[in-house]
Design a protein around this motif. Structure first.
Motif, PDB file in Angstrom:
ATOM      1  N   HIS A   1       0.823  -1.204   0.000  1.00  0.00           N
ATOM      2  CA  HIS A   1       0.000   0.000   0.000  1.00  0.00           C
ATOM      3  C   HIS A   1       0.857   1.254   0.000  1.00  0.00           C
ATOM      4  N   TYR A   2       2.169   1.092   0.076  1.00  0.00           N
ATOM      5  CA  TYR A   2       3.036   2.242   0.342  1.00  0.00           C
ATOM      6  C   TYR A   2       4.095   2.416  -0.740  1.00  0.00           C
ATOM      7  N   TRP A   3       3.665   2.678  -1.945  1.00  0.00           N
ATOM      8  CA  TRP A   3       4.606   3.039  -3.008  1.00  0.00           C
ATOM      9  C   TRP A   3       5.155   4.444  -2.741  1.00  0.00           C
ATOM     10  N   ALA A   4       6.278   4.764  -3.372  1.00  0.00           N
ATOM     11  CA  ALA A   4       6.759   6.146  -3.343  1.00  0.00           C
ATOM     12  C   ALA A   4       5.741   7.047  -4.039  1.00  0.00           C
ATOM     13  N   ASP A   5       5.792   8.345  -3.735  1.00  0.00           N
ATOM     14  CA  ASP A   5       4.743   9.267  -4.172  1.00  0.00           C
ATOM     15  C   ASP A   5       4.675   9.474  -5.676  1.00  0.00           C
ATOM     16  N   GLY A   6       5.767   9.296  -6.390  1.00  0.00           N
ATOM     17  CA  GLY A   6       5.737   9.427  -7.845  1.00  0.00           C
ATOM     18  C   GLY A   6       6.334  10.701  -8.390  1.00  0.00           C
ATOM     19  N   ASP A   7       6.715  11.656  -7.523  1.00  0.00           N
ATOM     20  CA  ASP A   7       7.281  12.911  -8.027  1.00  0.00           C
ATOM     21  C   ASP A   7       8.569  12.676  -8.806  1.00  0.00           C
ATOM     22  N   ARG A   8       9.440  11.830  -8.266  1.00  0.00           N
ATOM     23  CA  ARG A   8      10.714  11.592  -8.962  1.00  0.00           C
ATOM     24  C   ARG A   8      10.488  10.912 -10.302  1.00  0.00           C
ATOM     25  N   GLY A   9       9.643   9.881 -10.303  1.00  0.00           N
ATOM     26  CA  GLY A   9       9.360   9.191 -11.555  1.00  0.00           C
ATOM     27  C   GLY A   9       8.740  10.105 -12.587  1.00  0.00           C
ATOM     28  N   GLU A  10       7.818  10.956 -12.147  1.00  0.00           N
ATOM     29  CA  GLU A  10       7.176  11.898 -13.074  1.00  0.00           C
ATOM     30  C   GLU A  10       8.176  12.885 -13.651  1.00  0.00           C
TER      31      GLU A  10
ATOM     32  N   ILE B   1      -2.575  19.846   8.780  1.00  0.00           N
ATOM     33  CA  ILE B   1      -3.071  18.587   9.352  1.00  0.00           C
ATOM     34  C   ILE B   1      -2.765  18.374  10.827  1.00  0.00           C
ATOM     35  N   GLU B   2      -1.895  19.196  11.437  1.00  0.00           N
ATOM     36  CA  GLU B   2      -1.574  18.955  12.843  1.00  0.00           C
ATOM     37  C   GLU B   2      -2.813  19.068  13.728  1.00  0.00           C
ATOM     38  N   ASP B   3      -3.697  20.011  13.419  1.00  0.00           N
ATOM     39  CA  ASP B   3      -4.881  20.205  14.261  1.00  0.00           C
ATOM     40  C   ASP B   3      -5.828  19.014  14.202  1.00  0.00           C
ATOM     41  N   GLU B   4      -5.787  18.254  13.097  1.00  0.00           N
ATOM     42  CA  GLU B   4      -6.654  17.073  12.988  1.00  0.00           C
ATOM     43  C   GLU B   4      -6.036  15.819  13.602  1.00  0.00           C
ATOM     44  N   ILE B   5      -4.740  15.622  13.436  1.00  0.00           N
ATOM     45  CA  ILE B   5      -4.172  14.329  13.851  1.00  0.00           C
ATOM     46  C   ILE B   5      -3.122  14.441  14.934  1.00  0.00           C
TER      47      ILE B   5
ATOM     48  N   THR C   1       2.735  13.162   0.265  1.00  0.00           N
ATOM     49  CA  THR C   1       3.008  14.063  -0.850  1.00  0.00           C
ATOM     50  C   THR C   1       1.847  14.071  -1.841  1.00  0.00           C
ATOM     51  N   VAL C   2       1.284  12.883  -2.090  1.00  0.00           N
ATOM     52  CA  VAL C   2       0.140  12.802  -3.001  1.00  0.00           C
ATOM     53  C   VAL C   2      -1.024  13.608  -2.442  1.00  0.00           C
ATOM     54  N   PHE C   3      -1.275  13.480  -1.142  1.00  0.00           N
ATOM     55  CA  PHE C   3      -2.350  14.244  -0.501  1.00  0.00           C
ATOM     56  C   PHE C   3      -2.125  15.739  -0.657  1.00  0.00           C
ATOM     57  N   MET C   4      -0.885  16.197  -0.451  1.00  0.00           N
ATOM     58  CA  MET C   4      -0.618  17.631  -0.524  1.00  0.00           C
ATOM     59  C   MET C   4      -0.757  18.158  -1.950  1.00  0.00           C
ATOM     60  N   HIS C   5      -0.364  17.371  -2.948  1.00  0.00           N
ATOM     61  CA  HIS C   5      -0.607  17.779  -4.338  1.00  0.00           C
ATOM     62  C   HIS C   5      -2.111  17.908  -4.595  1.00  0.00           C
TER      63      HIS C   5
ATOM     64  N   LEU D   1      -4.506  18.407  -2.404  1.00  0.00           N
ATOM     65  CA  LEU D   1      -5.100  19.478  -1.601  1.00  0.00           C
ATOM     66  C   LEU D   1      -4.978  20.830  -2.291  1.00  0.00           C
ATOM     67  N   ALA D   2      -3.886  21.044  -3.010  1.00  0.00           N
ATOM     68  CA  ALA D   2      -3.692  22.327  -3.699  1.00  0.00           C
ATOM     69  C   ALA D   2      -4.771  22.581  -4.738  1.00  0.00           C
ATOM     70  N   ARG D   3      -5.389  21.511  -5.228  1.00  0.00           N
ATOM     71  CA  ARG D   3      -6.458  21.651  -6.224  1.00  0.00           C
ATOM     72  C   ARG D   3      -7.845  21.737  -5.566  1.00  0.00           C
ATOM     73  N   GLN D   4      -7.850  21.776  -4.230  1.00  0.00           N
ATOM     74  CA  GLN D   4      -9.123  21.812  -3.508  1.00  0.00           C
ATOM     75  C   GLN D   4      -9.106  22.958  -2.483  1.00  0.00           C
ATOM     76  N   PRO D   5      -9.195  24.214  -2.928  1.00  0.00           N
ATOM     77  CA  PRO D   5      -9.104  25.359  -2.002  1.00  0.00           C
ATOM     78  C   PRO D   5     -10.238  25.411  -0.984  1.00  0.00           C
ATOM     79  N   GLU D   6     -11.320  24.703  -1.229  1.00  0.00           N
ATOM     80  CA  GLU D   6     -12.442  24.706  -0.294  1.00  0.00           C
ATOM     81  C   GLU D   6     -12.438  23.492   0.617  1.00  0.00           C
ATOM     82  N   ALA D   7     -11.406  22.671   0.556  1.00  0.00           N
ATOM     83  CA  ALA D   7     -11.371  21.444   1.360  1.00  0.00           C
ATOM     84  C   ALA D   7     -11.388  21.767   2.850  1.00  0.00           C
ATOM     85  N   ALA D   8     -12.041  20.904   3.631  1.00  0.00           N
ATOM     86  CA  ALA D   8     -12.158  21.115   5.077  1.00  0.00           C
ATOM     87  C   ALA D   8     -10.806  21.097   5.777  1.00  0.00           C
ATOM     88  N   TRP D   9      -9.802  20.453   5.154  1.00  0.00           N
ATOM     89  CA  TRP D   9      -8.473  20.354   5.776  1.00  0.00           C
ATOM     90  C   TRP D   9      -7.850  21.736   6.011  1.00  0.00           C
TER      91      TRP D   9
END
Length: 543
Positions: free
Chosen positions: A258-267, A353-357, A368-372, A374-382
């Motif tokens: 379940h834990y592949w690298a994020d893909g930034d380097r490969g991309e 995310i510190e306030d949540e977890i 890293t995938v989550f943070m990428h 999130l940048a496309r979701q300015p209205e996200a609850a996070w």
């Protein structure tokens, strides 16, 4: 830390035959992990990198084929909860029967001291590990593929002698542990990929949590058949890239991890290779060397444009935003915006995310995938800080991260912003084993190297890992770089981060370090004539 390899078909290279690149990234150490070696005998001709004292060449080439590796990092360990017989602590239950716990003794010999006898208790799953887990009431045992008989040396010897793609694949049939992404090239113009390794087939679990060991429901059902492991030969696109990212999609019938690298380097690697091919520009040795030293941040590319729409109430905050806005996204040691962004990103993740977890977990659980995404979701609850009464916007959180970044540098660096370069905080120290932590200054100064300013960073092709608990000291980095040209083996290049010698007073103890830190390399010669012509010393061993 992050390893990279790729292979490019000859139709896209400057020499007309394939080129292969490999740069594994591992923990920082002194002497270097890898050792350059050439083995030349009547039936054995191979050059490349190995571990000192290990037979054969682990990464390299012979007269016909070349190969490079990155880690697949599959999940090959499971923890079982064992049910112990209440009337006999030396028995455990399995499928309704009480089985005997095997007990063995491991003797650890201590130089100048008494031997330590370590009792080990085993179920059929593996060793009981409760002594390693404080406060654990349930009895836990560990099953791991590394406990199986290992045929990796057989694989290395066969790989070193393989002369065709078919022989290469057959050699890797015996590469049991650890599983690797192998890229391949040969003098006939073929390029290929093969994943080997023992990957357990789990009938009913996903490998994420401990499972009951007494029911039999979670027993491994053998290994994923070698013929069904991922493989690729001469893809139409003309190149193959691996960088620890996923090599299969969700439709693949077996679980790897379940834990592949994020893909930034490969991309990023794929973007550089495909970009050169799209521009119909033949890829040269120098091009590959530049790719291996590339320090472009895709995360910066994601977040810095978002700062264009915000403005701080503090002059230093606006100065930091201006610095970031003028940056080329390369994490270079003399770059101020590189330093600002890396600390900004650390502060941003904390603010998101510190306030949540919680403070103790956010540094390890951020994605890293989550943070990428999130940048496309300015209205996200996070984006909202749940510990306040207000509902924060993404602009407010971005500005908070900028302010915390400036505050961090003022407290930890001081001086002017122009002094806050990436290399002023991002340094590599090569600590020798075992004397580098002796506590004796004179010895440590002799055997250790650094601290040295370094380019690169996390999720970067020029990868070097550092922990947010100790910003931004390098703890893992490139362990070697290798470029192989199937058209001319004497044109091959390599570098390791320290030197070939493990002796601190030897001229080659750290002679390659300036090359490695600056993205340079040296010839990895093949032919006898070239080796003799460039030799400075020769050692003859006579029986």
């Amino acid at each position: 830390v992050g390893s990279n390899n790729w292979v490019i078909a000859g139709e896209h290279t400057s020499t007309g035959l394939p080129m292969l690149a490999n740069d594994p990234h591992l923990g920082i150490q002194m002497p270097a992990i890898w050792y350059q070696i050439g083995l030349h005998a009547p039936t054995y001709e191979v050059v490349g990198m190995s571990f000192a004292g290990t037979p054969g060449v682990v990464i390299g080439h012979n007269s016909r084929i070349a190969w490079g590796v990155t880690n697949v990092s599959p999940d090959v360990r499971d923890i079982y909860i064992e049910k112990i017989n209440p009337d006999n602590p030396d028995q455990y239950q399995f499928e309704g029967e009480w089985l005997e716990i095997t007990q063995i003794e491991e003797t650890i010999r201590v130089n100048g001291g008494e031997e330590i006898v370590l009792p080990v208790r085993l179920t059929h799953h593996g060793p009981i590990i409760n002594e390693l887990t404080e406060g654990q009431e349930e009895v836990l045992s560990l099953r791991w593929t590394a406990q199986e008989p290992n045929r990796i040396l057989k694989s290395i010897f066969a790989l070193n002698r393989a002369l065709t793609y078919e022989e290469f694949r057959e050699a890797l049939r015996f590469w049991d542990v650890p599983s690797q992404n192998f890229v391949y090239a040969d003098t006939r113009g073929n390029i290929a990929y093969q994943m080997p390794g023992l990957i357990p087939i789990r009938p009913s679990s996903d490998g994420l949590t401990p499972v009951p060991g007494w029911t039999g429901e979670h027993e491994w059902q053998g290994w994923v058949p070698y013929e069904e492991l991922p493989a690729l030969l001469n893809p139409e696109q003309g190149y193959i890239v691996t960088a620890n990212h996923a090599v299969v999609d969700a439709d693949y019938p077996y679980l790897f991890t379940h834990y592949w690298a994020d893909g930034d380097r490969g991309e990023r690697i794929e973007n550089m290779v495909a970009g050169a091919i799209g521009n119909q520009r033949p890829i040269s040795h120098d091009d590959i060397a530049r790719m291996q030293f590339d320090s472009y941040s895709l995360m910066a590319e994601t977040y810095i444009p978002m700062l264009e729409a915000v403005q701080s109430d503090e002059p230093q905050g606006n100065a930091a935003i201006a610095e970031l806005g003028s940056w080329n996204y390369q994490l270079r040691r003399n770059s101020v915006p590189a330093a600002l962004f890396e600390i900004f990103y650390m502060q941003l993740v904390r603010a998101v995310i510190e306030d949540e977890i919680g403070e103790d977990t956010y540094t390890n659980l951020h994605s890293t995938v989550f943070m990428h995404d999130l940048a496309r979701q300015p209205e996200a609850a996070w984006w909202d800080n749940v510990s306040t009464e207000n509902v924060e916007t993404h602009e407010e959180i971005l500005l908070e991260a900028v302010a915390e970044t400036v505050r961090w540098f003022e407290e930890n660096q001081g001086g002017e912003m122009s002094d806050w370069t990436w290399g002023s905080i991002h340094t590599a120290t090569f600590v020798s084993q075992p004397l580098g932590q002796s506590g004796i200054d004179q010895i440590e100064q002799l055997v250790n190297l650094g601290p040295l300013p370094a380019d690169g960073g996390n999720a970067i092709v020029n990868a070097n890992g550092w922990s947010w608990s100790n910003p931004a000291s390098v703890r893992g980095h490139v362990s070697m770089r290798l470029i192989i040209d199937m058209a001319n083996f004497d044109a091959n290049r390599a570098v390791i981060p320290t030197g070939q010698s493990g002796h601190p007073t030897h001229p080659n103890y750290a002679s390659m370090n300036p090359l490695c830190l600056n993205g340079q390399n040296y010839p990895l010669l093949w032919s006898r004539d070239a080796i003799k012509e460039n030799a400075t010393d020769t050692l003859f061993l006579s029986p």
